[in-house]
Structure formats: structure tokens, C-alpha cells
Design a protein around this motif. Structure first.
Motif, PDB file in Angstrom:
ATOM      1  N   SER A 149       0.827  -1.202   0.000  1.00 57.57           N
ATOM      2  CA  SER A 149       0.000   0.000   0.000  1.00 57.57           C
ATOM      3  C   SER A 149       0.863   1.254   0.000  1.00 57.57           C
ATOM      4  O   SER A 149       0.961   1.943  -0.992  1.00 57.57           O
ATOM      5  N   CYS A 150       1.527   1.547   1.117  1.00 60.03           N
ATOM      6  CA  CYS A 150       2.214   2.831   1.226  1.00 60.03           C
ATOM      7  C   CYS A 150       3.497   2.882   0.402  1.00 60.03           C
ATOM      8  O   CYS A 150       3.904   3.939  -0.045  1.00 60.03           O
ATOM      9  N   ALA A 151       4.143   1.726   0.220  1.00 60.43           N
ATOM     10  CA  ALA A 151       5.429   1.636  -0.485  1.00 60.43           C
ATOM     11  C   ALA A 151       6.490   2.512   0.174  1.00 60.43           C
ATOM     12  O   ALA A 151       7.447   2.934  -0.469  1.00 60.43           O
ATOM     13  N   ILE A 193       5.911   1.916   5.943  1.00 58.02           N
ATOM     14  CA  ILE A 193       5.150   2.439   7.080  1.00 58.02           C
ATOM     15  C   ILE A 193       3.984   1.540   7.465  1.00 58.02           C
ATOM     16  O   ILE A 193       3.779   1.233   8.631  1.00 58.02           O
ATOM     17  N   CYS A 194       3.219   1.106   6.476  1.00 58.67           N
ATOM     18  CA  CYS A 194       1.939   0.473   6.799  1.00 58.67           C
ATOM     19  C   CYS A 194       2.056  -1.008   7.163  1.00 58.67           C
ATOM     20  O   CYS A 194       1.181  -1.558   7.819  1.00 58.67           O
ATOM     21  N   GLY A 195       3.105  -1.669   6.726  1.00 60.73           N
ATOM     22  CA  GLY A 195       3.302  -3.083   7.063  1.00 60.73           C
ATOM     23  C   GLY A 195       2.587  -4.056   6.143  1.00 60.73           C
ATOM     24  O   GLY A 195       2.677  -5.266   6.328  1.00 60.73           O
ATOM     25  N   THR A 196       1.888  -3.565   5.132  1.00 62.42           N
ATOM     26  CA  THR A 196       1.107  -4.441   4.266  1.00 62.42           C
ATOM     27  C   THR A 196       1.976  -5.461   3.526  1.00 62.42           C
ATOM     28  O   THR A 196       1.549  -6.585   3.281  1.00 62.42           O
ATOM     29  N   CYS A 197       3.189  -5.085   3.181  1.00 62.02           N
ATOM     30  CA  CYS A 197       4.026  -5.955   2.346  1.00 62.02           C
ATOM     31  C   CYS A 197       4.924  -6.875   3.169  1.00 62.02           C
ATOM     32  O   CYS A 197       5.857  -7.471   2.633  1.00 62.02           O
ATOM     33  N   LYS A 198       4.629  -6.988   4.464  1.00 60.65           N
ATOM     34  CA  LYS A 198       5.462  -7.807   5.354  1.00 60.65           C
ATOM     35  C   LYS A 198       5.488  -9.261   4.869  1.00 60.65           C
ATOM     36  O   LYS A 198       4.450  -9.862   4.639  1.00 60.65           O
ATOM     37  N   MET A 228       8.824  -5.768   2.019  1.00 56.11           N
ATOM     38  CA  MET A 228       9.340  -5.900   0.659  1.00 56.11           C
ATOM     39  C   MET A 228       9.454  -4.564  -0.077  1.00 56.11           C
ATOM     40  O   MET A 228      10.222  -4.424  -1.006  1.00 56.11           O
ATOM     41  N   CYS A 229       8.673  -3.556   0.350  1.00 56.87           N
ATOM     42  CA  CYS A 229       8.704  -2.279  -0.368  1.00 56.87           C
ATOM     43  C   CYS A 229       9.959  -1.478  -0.068  1.00 56.87           C
ATOM     44  O   CYS A 229      10.271  -0.528  -0.789  1.00 56.87           O
ATOM     45  N   CYS A 230      10.657  -1.829   1.004  1.00 55.03           N
ATOM     46  CA  CYS A 230      11.855  -1.054   1.348  1.00 55.03           C
ATOM     47  C   CYS A 230      13.035  -1.982   1.625  1.00 55.03           C
ATOM     48  O   CYS A 230      13.924  -1.637   2.387  1.00 55.03           O
TER      49      CYS A 230
END
Ligand code: FES
Length: 383
Positions: free
Chosen positions: A332-334, A337-342, A370-372
Motif C-alpha cells: 500500500s504505502c510503499a 510504514i503500513c506493514g502491508t508488504c510484510k 518488501m517495499c523497502c
């Protein structure tokens, strides 16, 4: 502890009856919904809040109650024109009404998801979402006296907190100052007015930049300022502050409070503005990378569950490379921050520069965002 665990059974019976044809078939016992659990949500109602803001009310397709803390967000995931699009939305409903869950969305010019929701969401339509996440909750800073400051659709997490406190009869001392462009743009105006009339300790102040079509507007006009706070919330220095709104607004609020002598340790803001998170991953990846691996080599990534394999440069984030390779990863945030891609990294190592979207204990268990994250070796991911 989840608010639902503490106060189970507090939901009004009328709400239950309103939502289900046969409430006896619905389960209340397990109100947990993990941030990694994808759930099907059925739209039950759509409510116009202002000319460009709507509330979408959902129930769970699996007939279970929801569980969240006021102030948390969910990550909505929709297939739009053949592409999976995910966005975070703060939950505007309180956990004290656990059989439905609402998000309140402003139609943003160019906003892929907000426009899709406004154009397509109606009773009966199903969408998918990942469960509640986020630490912007009153539980993170228990306090006797609160000051909620919001602008635009930043009102939603604070509305969830206010509704929950009211439903639970907590009689919290809350001053809620909401800023809007004009009176016509005030979200939840009638409900907040009603709540403040009924609750002993809730004071609501709407601040409008201009009067718009409401020539007889009697509330304060202009922007939130120190003078305005001194006048309407003279004891603001003694209050725990929760702020949500556009980044410019939150920066200005922070500056005003600091100038006014408010203790920064008692200031909390939503970590980012969800509405502004519309940039494609490719753009983020094209930004200058401040990592040691930015000129490094090429690595192989294998997704253990799907069996997909792709190669990627160490200068890319795993999320961006996976997207390019046609692998759909939740995000989501890429911005870490949001943790969605954990995701659990089963083999290999990455360099991760996150912004608070993952806890140390999750890192210790092998999860990464994964986004960072950029690879420093070949990888096997639990995807
Ligand atoms: Fe939000 Fe990665 S997409 S932390």
C-alpha cells in the motif's frame, strides 16, 4: 489488548438487526482479524457525508465480527482494469459496533482507488481487505484529557476513537477541533454536533477556511492557529494530542503546538497521509537510492508458494522487482510504514530501510517489508 476483547457485547442490538437477516448464524467469539489475513467484505450501505466524501459500510462475508482498535486502518485490495491496486483506509467505525466496519473516503482527483470506490461500491458488492494495523490509537498513550486535531478526511481515525469512547460511556474529556475548507466540507458534522450535545465531556469545534455557501456560519474561520487554540482550548498544554490530516496540516499543527509550549512527548500523529499514497511503485523505485547496494549485482528471487522465480538488481526493492516480474505482492504505502508488504524471508538476506512498519520481534522472526528491502543475496520468500 484489543478493545473488542475488553468490551465484548457492547454493540447496540439495533445495529445487529440492521445488518443481518439472521444474526443467530453470526459468530462473535473470534473477533481477531490479522493484518496479514485477507477477508472478503460485503458492502451493506453507502452514505454520502459531503459532496465528495462517502462512507462505505461493510460486513464480513465469513459471518464473523470484526476486531480492531480505534485509529487503526485496513488495506483494501481491488482489481482495477486487470491490475491489483491496494490502499490503506482508516476505519471510521468504532470497535464497539463490531458487526460492521466502515471506511470514509474522499474522492481524490486522479485517485485510482477512491474514484473506483465512489463509482462502483454499492450494497452487495464484495471487496477484499487485509486486517487492521497501525499504532495510532489511544491505547498507545492513555491520558485523561485529550485534544483531537484533524483536517479533511483525517477526521476518520479520531471519529472512530470518539464513537468508541461514547459507546463505552467512558466520559473522556475530549476537545475535537476539525478543520475544513468550508462548512459544506465538514465530515460527520451532524453526528459530532449530536455527540457533543449528549456527551458531558466532548467539545467539538469546526474551523473553516471560508464560509462557502453558508453565509451565516458562526464558527471560527481561518486556519488552526495558536490564537485560536488559546481562545477555544485554553488548557491545550495539558492535553494529549492526536492529529491526522494532510502532511502540510500536520506540520503546521506541530509547529503551532511547539510554539505554544505543548510537550512534544504528548503529541501523536498518524504516520502518513493515506490519501496521498497514490504514487506507483515504479516511481518510488526510480528515486535516488541511498543504499550500499545501489550499484551492486543481480540476484535471484524465488517465491516458495507460487514457485515463481525472477532475477532482480540489488538497486531495486523486492516489491518493485516482483511487480515487474508479474508477481502480485500485497502493498500500500510503499514507504515502509503500513506493514502491508510484510513477508517472511525463508533464505537469503536483504537491506531494509523501514519507517516503523515492522516490529523488532517480527524482524527477529525473519519478516521483512518488501517495499523497502533490497537483496544482498539470492532470496527465497514465503509467498
Ligand atoms: Fe507499506 Fe510496504 S507497502 S510497508
Amino acid at each position: 489488548m484489543n478493545v473488542n476483547e475488553k468490551f465484548c457485547g457492547a454493540e447496540p442490538a439495533s445495529m445487529v438487526a440492521d445488518c443481518f437477516t439472521d444474526p443467530s448464524t453470526w459468530e462473535r467469539a473470534d473477533a481477531q482479524w490479522g493484518s496479514h489475513e485477507r477477508k472478503a467484505l460485503v458492502c451493506r450501505r453507502v452514505r454520502n457525508e459531503t459532496h465528495d466524501v462517502r462512507t462505505f459500510v461493510f460486513s464480513s462475508e465469513d459471518k464473523r465480527a470484526f476486531g480492531h482498535e480505534p485509529g487503526q486502518f485496513i488495506t483494501v485490495s481491488v482489481d482495477i482494469n486487470g491490475e491489483a491496486v491496494s490502499r490503506c483506509y482508516t476505519i471510521s467505525s468504532p470497535p464497539t459496533r463490531p458487526y460492521t466496519l466502515s471506511i470514509t473516503v474522499k474522492r481524490t482527483p486522479g485517485g485510482i482507488m477512491s474514484n473506483w470506490l465512489h463509482d462502483n461500491m454499492k450494497p452487495g458488492v464484495v471487496l477484499h481487505a487485509f486486517g487492521p494495523a497501525g499504532i495510532f490509537t489511544p491505547a498507545s498513550a492513555p491520558a485523561g484529557k485529550l485534544l483531537y486535531l484533524s483536517a479533511g478526511s483525517g477526521v476518520t481515525p479520531l471519529m472512530s476513537m470518539t464513537r468508541a469512547a461514547f459507546d463505552l460511556g467512558l466520559n473522556r474529556d475530549i476537545v475535537f477541533v476539525h478543520s475544513a475548507r468550508t462548512p459544506d466540507d465538514i465530515i460527520f458534522r451532524d453526528e459530532l454536533t449530536k455527540l457533543s450535545a449528549e456527551a458531558d465531556n466532548l467539545k467539538v469545534i469546526h474551523v473553516c477556511e471560508g464560509v462557502g455557501t453558508e453565509a451565516d456560519w458562526r464558527g471560527p474561520t481561518g486556519r488552526l492557529s495558536l490564537e485560536l487554540l488559546e481562545k477555544h482550548v485554553p488548557d491545550f498544554r495539558g492535553r494529549e494530542v492526536f492529529t491526522c490530516g494532510p502532511a502540510g496540516y500536520m506540520n503546521a499543527v506541530k509547529e503551532v503546538l511547539l510554539r505554544g509550549g505543548h510537550d512534544p512527548a504528548r503529541y501523536h500523529q498518524e504516520s502518513f497521509n493515506f490519501a496521498e499514497t497514490v504514487e506507483p511503485v515504479a516511481e518510488i523505485d526510480a528515486a535516488p537510492q541511498n543504499t550500499e547496494q545501489s550499484t551492486g549485482g543481480t540476484y535471484t528471487v524465488r517465491l516458495a508458494k507460487s514457485g515463481k522465480t525472477f532475477t532482480m538488481s540489488s538497486s531495486e526493492t523486492v516489491l518493485a522487482a516482483a511487480r515487474k516480474a508479474g508477481a502480485a505482492l500485497p502493498s500500500s504505502c510503499a514507504q515502509g510504514i503500513c506493514g502491508t508488504c510484510k513477508t517472511a524471508v525463508l533464505e537469503g538476506t536483504v537491506d531494509m530501510k523501514h519507517n516503523g512498519g515492522i516490529r523488532q520481534r517480527e524482524i527477529d522472526k525473519g519478516f521483512r517489508l518488501m517495499c523497502c528491502s533490497r537483496p544482498t543475496s539470492d532470496l527465497v520468500l514465503d509467498l
